[in-house]
Design an enzyme around this catalytic site. Structure first.
Site, short mmCIF file in Angstrom:
data_model
loop_
_atom_site.label_atom_id
_atom_site.label_comp_id
_atom_site.label_asym_id
_atom_site.label_seq_id
_atom_site.Cartn_x
_atom_site.Cartn_y
_atom_site.Cartn_z
N ASN A 126 114.98 -75.49 -56.26
CA ASN A 126 115.84 -74.42 -55.78
C ASN A 126 115.01 -73.15 -55.81
O ASN A 126 114.78 -72.57 -56.86
CB ASN A 126 117.07 -74.31 -56.69
CG ASN A 126 118.03 -73.23 -56.23
OD1 ASN A 126 117.74 -72.48 -55.30
ND2 ASN A 126 119.17 -73.16 -56.89
N ARG A 131 117.18 -77.32 -52.16
CA ARG A 131 118.40 -76.60 -51.83
C ARG A 131 118.06 -75.60 -50.72
O ARG A 131 117.14 -74.80 -50.85
CB ARG A 131 118.90 -75.84 -53.05
CG ARG A 131 120.10 -75.00 -52.69
CD ARG A 131 120.49 -74.07 -53.81
NE ARG A 131 121.68 -73.35 -53.43
CZ ARG A 131 121.96 -72.11 -53.85
NH1 ARG A 131 121.13 -71.48 -54.64
NH2 ARG A 131 123.07 -71.53 -53.48
N HIS A 165 128.05 -72.60 -51.36
CA HIS A 165 128.36 -73.43 -52.54
C HIS A 165 128.85 -74.82 -52.13
O HIS A 165 129.52 -75.50 -52.90
CB HIS A 165 129.48 -72.82 -53.42
CG HIS A 165 129.13 -71.56 -54.12
ND1 HIS A 165 130.05 -70.56 -54.32
CD2 HIS A 165 127.97 -71.14 -54.70
CE1 HIS A 165 129.47 -69.56 -54.99
NE2 HIS A 165 128.21 -69.88 -55.22
N GLY A 185 128.38 -65.87 -58.46
CA GLY A 185 129.00 -65.93 -57.15
C GLY A 185 130.25 -66.79 -57.28
O GLY A 185 130.30 -67.64 -58.16
N ARG A 227 129.73 -58.93 -56.38
CA ARG A 227 130.16 -58.76 -54.98
C ARG A 227 131.64 -58.42 -54.92
O ARG A 227 132.44 -58.97 -55.69
CB ARG A 227 129.91 -60.04 -54.18
CG ARG A 227 128.47 -60.40 -54.01
CD ARG A 227 128.30 -61.52 -52.99
NE ARG A 227 126.98 -62.10 -53.05
CZ ARG A 227 126.71 -63.34 -53.47
NH1 ARG A 227 127.68 -64.16 -53.81
NH2 ARG A 227 125.48 -63.78 -53.50
N VAL A 234 132.37 -69.49 -65.15
CA VAL A 234 133.67 -68.93 -65.52
C VAL A 234 134.74 -70.02 -65.48
O VAL A 234 135.53 -70.18 -66.42
CB VAL A 234 134.05 -67.76 -64.59
CG1 VAL A 234 135.46 -67.26 -64.89
CG2 VAL A 234 133.04 -66.63 -64.68
N GLU A 271 125.12 -79.28 -59.27
CA GLU A 271 124.52 -79.19 -57.93
C GLU A 271 123.19 -79.94 -57.85
O GLU A 271 122.88 -80.54 -56.83
CB GLU A 271 124.34 -77.72 -57.56
CG GLU A 271 125.68 -77.06 -57.27
CD GLU A 271 125.64 -75.54 -57.26
OE1 GLU A 271 125.63 -74.95 -58.36
OE2 GLU A 271 125.60 -74.96 -56.18
P1 ADP Z 1 125.50 -68.73 -61.19
O1 ADP Z 1 124.96 -70.13 -61.07
O2 ADP Z 1 126.32 -68.27 -60.05
O3 ADP Z 1 124.52 -67.70 -61.68
P2 ADP Z 1 127.11 -69.77 -63.39
O4 ADP Z 1 127.93 -70.83 -62.77
O5 ADP Z 1 126.03 -70.17 -64.35
O6 ADP Z 1 126.57 -68.75 -62.33
O7 ADP Z 1 128.11 -68.77 -64.15
C1 ADP Z 1 127.63 -67.64 -64.82
C2 ADP Z 1 128.81 -66.84 -65.34
O8 ADP Z 1 129.66 -67.70 -66.11
C3 ADP Z 1 128.43 -65.73 -66.30
O9 ADP Z 1 128.12 -64.55 -65.60
C4 ADP Z 1 129.70 -65.59 -67.12
O10 ADP Z 1 130.55 -64.65 -66.48
C5 ADP Z 1 130.36 -66.93 -67.05
N1 ADP Z 1 130.36 -67.64 -68.33
C6 ADP Z 1 129.41 -68.44 -68.84
N2 ADP Z 1 129.77 -68.91 -70.06
C7 ADP Z 1 131.01 -68.40 -70.32
C8 ADP Z 1 131.94 -68.50 -71.40
N3 ADP Z 1 131.67 -69.24 -72.48
N4 ADP Z 1 133.11 -67.85 -71.29
C9 ADP Z 1 133.37 -67.09 -70.20
N5 ADP Z 1 132.56 -66.96 -69.16
C10 ADP Z 1 131.38 -67.60 -69.21
#
Ligand code: ADP
Length: 403
Positions: free
Chosen positions: A10, A94, A183, A215, A244, A334, A387
């Site tokens: 990726n 990816r 996604h 995202g 965003r 999240v 993914e």
């Molecule tokens: P990406 O791949 O889009 O960067 P992720 O799917 O890894 O993102 O998600 C990252 C986000 O998940 C973080 O910015 C945070 O807001 C949220 N996150 C991660 N762990 C927790 C948790 N234990 N509780 C709440 N939110 C979390």
């Protein structure tokens, strides 16, 4: 095909994420990340999962993606997993934007590269970075099949009524303006895994997938096929995200330009990088926002409410699009971890058959699970996304078919 390993790459503008998987049992042999490529402070973090042991970190300048991939190859070789091994069956890449052309994973050749290049105007940040990764990997192992797995592909089944914006189609077509969605690899994986969790075939279930990472996007999946998704021409449309804005009146942009005196580049940066949760309260990490809410912080509480309000609107919209819904699946950082977001997103939707069981919702875990009460008409599920596994699976299946 003799090998059973797939390397998943990726490639971002200044980063390279990778995983090496063994497709006999879908196990992960190694994973890692090269960050800040092209800077003095590049960093490679490599985790030798099969060999066990701690992650290895190396700091120091890594000039470009070619040097990054060579450094990764060296780390893998230290674990006896070198990229020159006959066990390596393919490399899966990816690729963010496949436009309308790529509806499926595709073995990469010069024509495929040319088409990904043609899509750069609609994905100016992502596709050039993805292409760099592809070119680098091809130079390193020209003999090896390489497969592009597109973020947009799963959404190409959307009907025109969902994919088109209500603008003059001649202008839209000339500039390839339509709703592509992103996604897709995650939405495909999670919608299938949700059907499995319900003990049903994907063709027999309707699922609303909520991919809530930094995202964020929602999709409506009918019988295994995407019929609507919240991201559009670019990943800016739809849900409130980490940085965003998601949906907003397009006239806000005219207003910021005409009245606010901002340039197009400034507005682009504002809406993509300085909005969403971060723009609203200065934090984009949901953990930090929850902590601040617990301390009585009003800006964090309002950011959370705006985030959840938008999410709830999309659940309602996709419920209407699907007609009947078997499950709402939460995924990504999240969605998988933030129980309060799940609870708030379905609060008050009992009339639609949606509810969470507080006890079940509070349990943490990394397996797919149902968090709604047994009696609920619609299952609310937490389904961790993967993914890289999906890219590896699609890559291996395609290469197996072609050899
Ligand atoms: P990406 O791949 O889009 O960067 P992720 O799917 O890894 O993102 O998600 C990252 C986000 O998940 C973080 O910015 C945070 O807001 C949220 N996150 C991660 N762990 C927790 C948790 N234990 N509780 C709440 N939110 C979390």
């Amino acid at each position: 095909m003799t090998g059973t390993r797939v390397l998943v790459l990726n490639s971002g503008s200044s980063s390279l994420k990778y995983q090496l998987l063994d497709m006999r049992d879908s196990s992960r042999l190694a994973a890692g990340l090269v960050e800040r490529i092209g800077e003095q402070t590049s960093r490679l973090k490599h985790t030798p999962l099969a060999a066990g042991g701690d992650a290895r970190e190396a700091d120091g300048p890594i000039a470009d993606h070619d040097a990054a991939l060579k450094a990764v190859a060296q780390e893998l070789a230290r674990d006896g997993l070198g990229l020159d091994s006959p066990d390596l069956a393919a490399i899966g890449h990816r690729v963010v934007h496949g436009g309308m052309f790529f509806t499926e994973p595709t073995v990469i050749d010069d024509a495929v590269i040319a088409e990904i290049e043609r899509l750069i105007p609609v994905a100016p940040l992502h596709n050039p970075a993805n292409l760099t990764g592809i070119r680098t990997a091809r130079a390193l192992r020209p003999d090896l099949p390489q497969v592009a797995v597109f973020d947009t592909a799963f959404h190409t089944t959307m009907p025109e009524s969902a994919a088109r914006y209500a603008i003059d189609p001649r202008i839209a077509d000339r500039h390839r303006i339509r709703r592509y969605g992103f996604h897709g690899t995650s939405h495909a994986y999670v919608s299938r895994a949700t059907a499995e969790l319900l003990g049903k075939a994907p063709e027999d279930v309707n699922v609303i997938v909520l991919h809530l990472g930094n995202g964020a996007s929602a999709s409506a999946v009918r019988g295994g096929r995407c019929v609507d998704t919240s991201m559009g021409l670019t990943p800016l449309e739809g849900l409130v995200m980490g940085t965003r804005s998601g949906d907003l009146d397009p006239a806000v942009i005219f207003h910021l330009a005409r009245v606010g005196g901002m340039s197009m580049d400034e507005i682009d940066t504002l809406l993509n990088k300085r909005s969403g949760l971060f723009g609203l309260c200065g934090d984009n990490d949901m953990r930090e926002i929850r902590r601040r809410i617990d301390e009585g912080d009003e800006a964090a509480a309002l950011a959370f409410d705006i985030y959840v309000h938008r999410l709830k609107k999309y659940i309602g919209a996709y419920y209407a699009v699907l007609g009947t819904v078997d499950a709402v699946a939460f995924t990504a950082g999240v969605g998988e971890n933030a129980a309060p977001v799940r609870e708030a997103a379905v609060a008050g939707l009992e009339g639609l058959g949606l509810a969470v069981d507080p006890g079940r919702n509070a349990v943490r875990g990394d397996r797919p699970r149902i968090v709604s009460p047994d009696a609920a008409r619609v299952a609310v599920a937490v389904v961790p996304t993967d993914e890289e596994l999906e890219i590896a699976t699609q890559t291996y299946a395609l290469v197996g078919k072609n050899t």
